[in-house]
Design an enzyme around this catalytic site. Sequence first.
Site, short mmCIF file in Angstrom:
data_model
loop_
_atom_site.label_atom_id
_atom_site.label_comp_id
_atom_site.label_asym_id
_atom_site.label_seq_id
_atom_site.Cartn_x
_atom_site.Cartn_y
_atom_site.Cartn_z
N SER A 243 6.80 23.04 -9.62
CA SER A 243 7.32 23.34 -10.94
C SER A 243 8.73 23.94 -10.84
O SER A 243 9.60 23.34 -10.22
CB SER A 243 6.34 24.26 -11.66
OG SER A 243 6.49 24.21 -13.04
N ASP A 470 2.81 14.59 -16.93
CA ASP A 470 3.00 16.02 -16.74
C ASP A 470 3.57 16.63 -18.01
O ASP A 470 4.59 16.16 -18.52
CB ASP A 470 3.96 16.24 -15.56
CG ASP A 470 4.03 17.70 -15.11
OD1 ASP A 470 4.15 18.60 -15.97
OD2 ASP A 470 3.96 17.94 -13.89
N HIS A 498 -0.21 19.21 -14.67
CA HIS A 498 1.07 19.68 -14.15
C HIS A 498 1.00 19.83 -12.64
O HIS A 498 0.18 20.60 -12.13
CB HIS A 498 1.41 21.02 -14.82
CG HIS A 498 2.73 21.59 -14.42
ND1 HIS A 498 3.85 20.82 -14.23
CD2 HIS A 498 3.10 22.87 -14.15
CE1 HIS A 498 4.86 21.60 -13.90
NE2 HIS A 498 4.44 22.84 -13.83
#
Length: 529
Positions: A243, A470, A498
Amino acid sequence: MATSRLFRTSAAVVAATALLMSGCSSGSSSPDAHASPGRTTEAGAQRPADDATLRPLPAAIPADLRPYYDQKLTWHPCGVAGFECATMKAPLDYAHPSAATDLKLAVARKKATGPGSRLGSLMVNPGGPGGSAIDYLQQYAPQPASVRARYDMVAMDPRGVARSEPVECLTNPQMDRYTQTDQTPDSPAEVNKLVTAYRDFAKGCQARSGKVLRHVSTIEAARDMDILRAVLGDKKLTYVGASYGTFLGATYAGLYPSRTGRIVLDGAMNPELDSRRTNLDQTKGFNTAFTAFAADCVKKKDCPLGHKNAEDAGKRLAALFKKLDAHPAETGEARKLTESLATTGVIAAMYDQRAWPVLREYLAQAEAGNGRGLLTLSDSYYERDPSGKYANQMYANPAVNCLDLAPPFTGPDQVRAALPAFRKASPVFGESFAWSALSCAYWPVKATGTAHRIPAKGAAPIVVVGTTRDPATPYAWAQALAAQLSSATLLTYEGDGHTAYGRGSTCIDNAINTYLLTGTTPPKNKRCT
């Protein structure tokens, strides 16, 4: 009321609940990141001009930084069995390093267990910005035994985060009130109340953390990583970032391409985008994730959003939010489930499709007037524990984001003008995402970073991982980052949620583990399910 949508691993959100019951800154110290005026694109966003590129720092370590690179860490047992912790010093301001203002950054490691020869250190970061890398390491990482056997697993809480000079802004009761502020204002009075909340939040951060607010940029955090690499005795950095951690890792590669080893960037961000485009793209990403959830939900007998189609399910969810805006639901405690808390709860469940069954249950409860379940999901997003204490994630998050990029909006009028684009991006979440993006307009420290590309020319092969649906880091961002990085290979996971590594895809895990252990990158255009 989320100050910014988080860029962190799904595990960091979902595992905090009962669900699994079983932004780049140049920083005042880094003029090497050159950016030029950009080109206007969708919704007034700016793309960087052709020469807006992150440039490498000189390979030679400056004399005034040599003491940091030469320091010795004192390790001691901590936390989970087998882990050691230490404190590393880093300059508050890389342009003016001084022992009088040094930061103390928390570091943890678990040594390689064998069998097999040790490959060095593998640093991890779960994203955020603001996620504790140490907590992530101790609770969820390392991933497979084969990697753990060959690497010392290492984590450092970035500056301003958790154990490393944490940014603080509000008391816990103040934060409770802040999270309940209406983020879809229906009148001038509600707009003023929202703006006041943002201003008070920013003032609290300045009052409690003024020392570090100017020095929590991504570039400074990446420079801290290079000190840790050297202190650990590694010639090159091996790293798995998820991320926002992909932005941190890509920034490191851009600054130190010759010191870049095996790098995995999972759930990639696109540093080429300014903050408004980033927010708009993420709005689309959460809409994509919700559409996937809704399409699945309407096929289930227990779906509280009807059994027609995803569009109708979205209208039903919007109606629930509107009902909660007028009449917050009881939760069994003093806090009621407001529209803003319910929205955050639904968003939290979008990070991982394994949360979908529980989300259906909690939405049904909310429809019946019981808001406890969605409140639990919201608390997981905000990292609020049962005692009412908040972790510093929601303070570190805007501190980094608002420093790395100029605010997407400078006032309510700009938000109003952008609302059609955000509503088009997501009929369900668009309005709340647009208004929540206003928070950086009132930040007490001016942004030092701009959107830019990161070519990292000369870096070793890098693996960029993207998930097709995502919500937080849309797949297009992974494609863009892989195209920017001169040595990158894109690995695609066709699925929901995610990030992809360690989330159930044997294909993804095998490809990344092979790369980490042998240096062999996945085949070009490899796709996994």
